[in-house]
Design an enzyme around this catalytic site. Structure first.
Site, mmCIF file in Angstrom:
data_model
loop_
_atom_site.group_PDB
_atom_site.id
_atom_site.type_symbol
_atom_site.label_atom_id
_atom_site.label_comp_id
_atom_site.label_asym_id
_atom_site.label_seq_id
_atom_site.Cartn_x
_atom_site.Cartn_y
_atom_site.Cartn_z
ATOM 1 N N ARG A 80 34.543 45.512 45.186
ATOM 2 C CA ARG A 80 34.538 46.939 46.169
ATOM 3 C C ARG A 80 35.882 47.449 46.057
ATOM 4 O O ARG A 80 36.199 48.851 45.776
ATOM 5 C CB ARG A 80 34.011 46.635 47.365
ATOM 6 C CG ARG A 80 32.674 46.371 47.555
ATOM 7 C CD ARG A 80 32.549 45.123 48.540
ATOM 8 N NE ARG A 80 32.740 44.018 48.038
ATOM 9 C CZ ARG A 80 32.090 43.440 47.444
ATOM 10 N NH1 ARG A 80 30.904 43.583 47.040
ATOM 11 N NH2 ARG A 80 32.497 42.049 46.895
ATOM 12 N N THR A 81 36.911 46.851 46.538
ATOM 13 C CA THR A 81 38.131 47.717 46.775
ATOM 14 C C THR A 81 38.746 48.360 45.345
ATOM 15 O O THR A 81 39.206 49.450 45.700
ATOM 16 C CB THR A 81 39.425 46.663 47.374
ATOM 17 O OG1 THR A 81 38.684 45.896 48.231
ATOM 18 C CG2 THR A 81 40.480 47.268 47.956
ATOM 19 N N LYS A 108 53.813 35.469 31.519
ATOM 20 C CA LYS A 108 55.054 34.926 30.927
ATOM 21 C C LYS A 108 56.238 34.952 31.735
ATOM 22 O O LYS A 108 57.270 34.634 31.363
ATOM 23 C CB LYS A 108 55.413 36.294 29.701
ATOM 24 C CG LYS A 108 54.307 36.583 28.856
ATOM 25 C CD LYS A 108 54.656 37.926 28.028
ATOM 26 C CE LYS A 108 53.548 38.363 27.252
ATOM 27 N NZ LYS A 108 53.756 39.772 26.720
ATOM 28 N N ARG A 130 46.738 44.483 45.505
ATOM 29 C CA ARG A 130 46.256 43.349 46.255
ATOM 30 C C ARG A 130 47.015 42.234 45.748
ATOM 31 O O ARG A 130 47.388 41.976 44.402
ATOM 32 C CB ARG A 130 44.849 43.172 45.871
ATOM 33 C CG ARG A 130 44.206 42.006 46.165
ATOM 34 C CD ARG A 130 42.881 41.902 46.248
ATOM 35 N NE ARG A 130 42.106 42.737 47.321
ATOM 36 C CZ ARG A 130 40.913 42.368 47.556
ATOM 37 N NH1 ARG A 130 40.063 42.066 46.696
ATOM 38 N NH2 ARG A 130 40.299 43.243 48.442
ATOM 39 N N HIS A 158 44.037 43.766 55.413
ATOM 40 C CA HIS A 158 43.458 44.675 54.707
ATOM 41 C C HIS A 158 43.328 45.915 55.330
ATOM 42 O O HIS A 158 42.230 46.151 55.656
ATOM 43 C CB HIS A 158 41.998 43.597 54.171
ATOM 44 C CG HIS A 158 41.237 44.231 53.078
ATOM 45 N ND1 HIS A 158 41.778 45.452 52.407
ATOM 46 C CD2 HIS A 158 40.423 43.798 52.276
ATOM 47 C CE1 HIS A 158 40.679 45.867 51.365
ATOM 48 N NE2 HIS A 158 39.976 44.482 51.451
#
Ligand code: CP
Length: 332
Positions: A80-81, A108, A130, A158
């Protein structure tokens, strides 16, 4: 030509409307709701309401961020986000680049600081981030000069989820002040619960955290939440019930005997919902574990506004990117 039909004129009107608000938005970043005032949260919700019309048009675009670049940096999975931020940026006419940690040079050994500084060096205006670590988006904001928007950092916050939840409550109930809101489930591990708490308390709602003692700490009382461990004893009180997912990826030990036991005591079934207010709103940030925190009938039932939350997320994210970008440009 009227503003509704002309996207350039509409964007000018929205910018003018945002600037005429008594609260002027001054934040380049959105990292948390805890730091915002009630007026600032209301300004985002009002700006989102203005932007919500864009998604109802045949041409779903305004030029508010034309020529700007938005980078979606997701170090954790999302449906969703991530898509919501991408679509919201596209509706503001920004160019969007997508970064996924799994297929990047993070594998890496490149650090978060080096990663974001290199991405910003390509001319990015807004970073959406995020990350699994609480505070990671603050670290990003300290190391770049562009705007940074927190799309979920560990167990911390959030903020755009909190805003879209509150927007959906206001849309359906006509107010936030005085609402009695239950947030039910795995509160200790939930960034959504924290953003709901900060935003809702500031706008005058009462927040009750409900769940087993192992997932809802009494410590939340110090932040202004009421803490209850017996859902059935209070279910009739609420205007809104926001059900949360049991976040198995963040739970390190056995905090309840079984999912069946959890579901029996805290799962929202039609039988339990029949004891709630008849006009209660049922919410969930997604993704849903059907049959654990909520039955399929409840998720898809008449009191559920779960898909409205998803729809509203677009307008809220358009508003947040628009306001932060404006503040960043005014600053520099
Ligand atoms: N609500 C929410 O953050 O969902 P995603 O994890 O799919 O983005």
């Amino acid at each position: 030509m009227s503003g509704v039909g002309n996207p350039v004129e509409s964007a000018r009107q929205m910018a003018a409307a945002a600037q005429q608000q008594p609260t002027i938005w001054k934040h380049r970043h959105l990292l948390t709701l805890e730091d915002l005032t009630a007026d600032e949260i209301s300004l985002i919700l009002d700006t989102a309401e203005a932007f919500s019309d864009v998604s109802k048009r045949s041409v779903k675009k305004v030029p508010a961020l034309r020529g700007r670049v938005v980078a979606n940096l997701f170090f954790e999975d999302s449906t969703r986000t991530r898509i919501s931020f991408t679509l919201a940026a596209q509706r503001l006419s920004a160019d969007v680049i997508d970064f996924t940690a799994k297929s990047s040079s993070v594998s890496k050994g490149e650090t978060l600081r080096d990663t974001v500084r290199n991405i910003e060096a390509m001319g990015v205006d807004i970073i959406i981030c995020r990350h699994g670590a609480a505070g990671a988006t603050h670290l990003v904001a300290q190391n770049v000069s562009c705007s940074v928007i927190n799309a979920g950092d560990g167990r911390h916050e959030h903020p755009t989820q909190g805003l879209l939840d509150i927007y959906t409550m206001r849309q359906n109930k006509g107010r936030v002040d005085g609402l009695k809101v239950a947030v039910v489930g795995d509160i200790n591990n939930s960034r959504v619960a924290r953003s709901n708490l900060h935003g809702l308390l500031k706008l005058g709602a009462e927040v009750t955290f409900v769940g087993p003692t192992t997932l809802v700490s009494r410590g939340f009382e110090k932040l202004g939440a009421r803490v209850v461990h017996d859902f059935d004893s209070v279910i009739g009180e609420f205007d809104v019930i926001n059900m949360l997912r049991v976040q198995r990826e963040r739970i390190s030990s056995n905090v309840f005997p079984s999912l069946q036991e959890y579901s029996r005591l805290f799962g929202l079934t039609n039988e339990r919902l029949n004891r709630a207010k008849s006009d209660v709103l049922v919410m969930h940030p997604g993704p849903i574990n059907r049959g654990v925190e909520m039955s399929g009938e409840v998720a898809d039932g008449q009191r559920s506004v779960i898909l409205d939350q998803v729809t509203n997320g677009l307008a809220v994210r358009m508003a947040v990117m628009f306001l932060c970008k404006q503040a960043g440009e005014a600053d520099s």
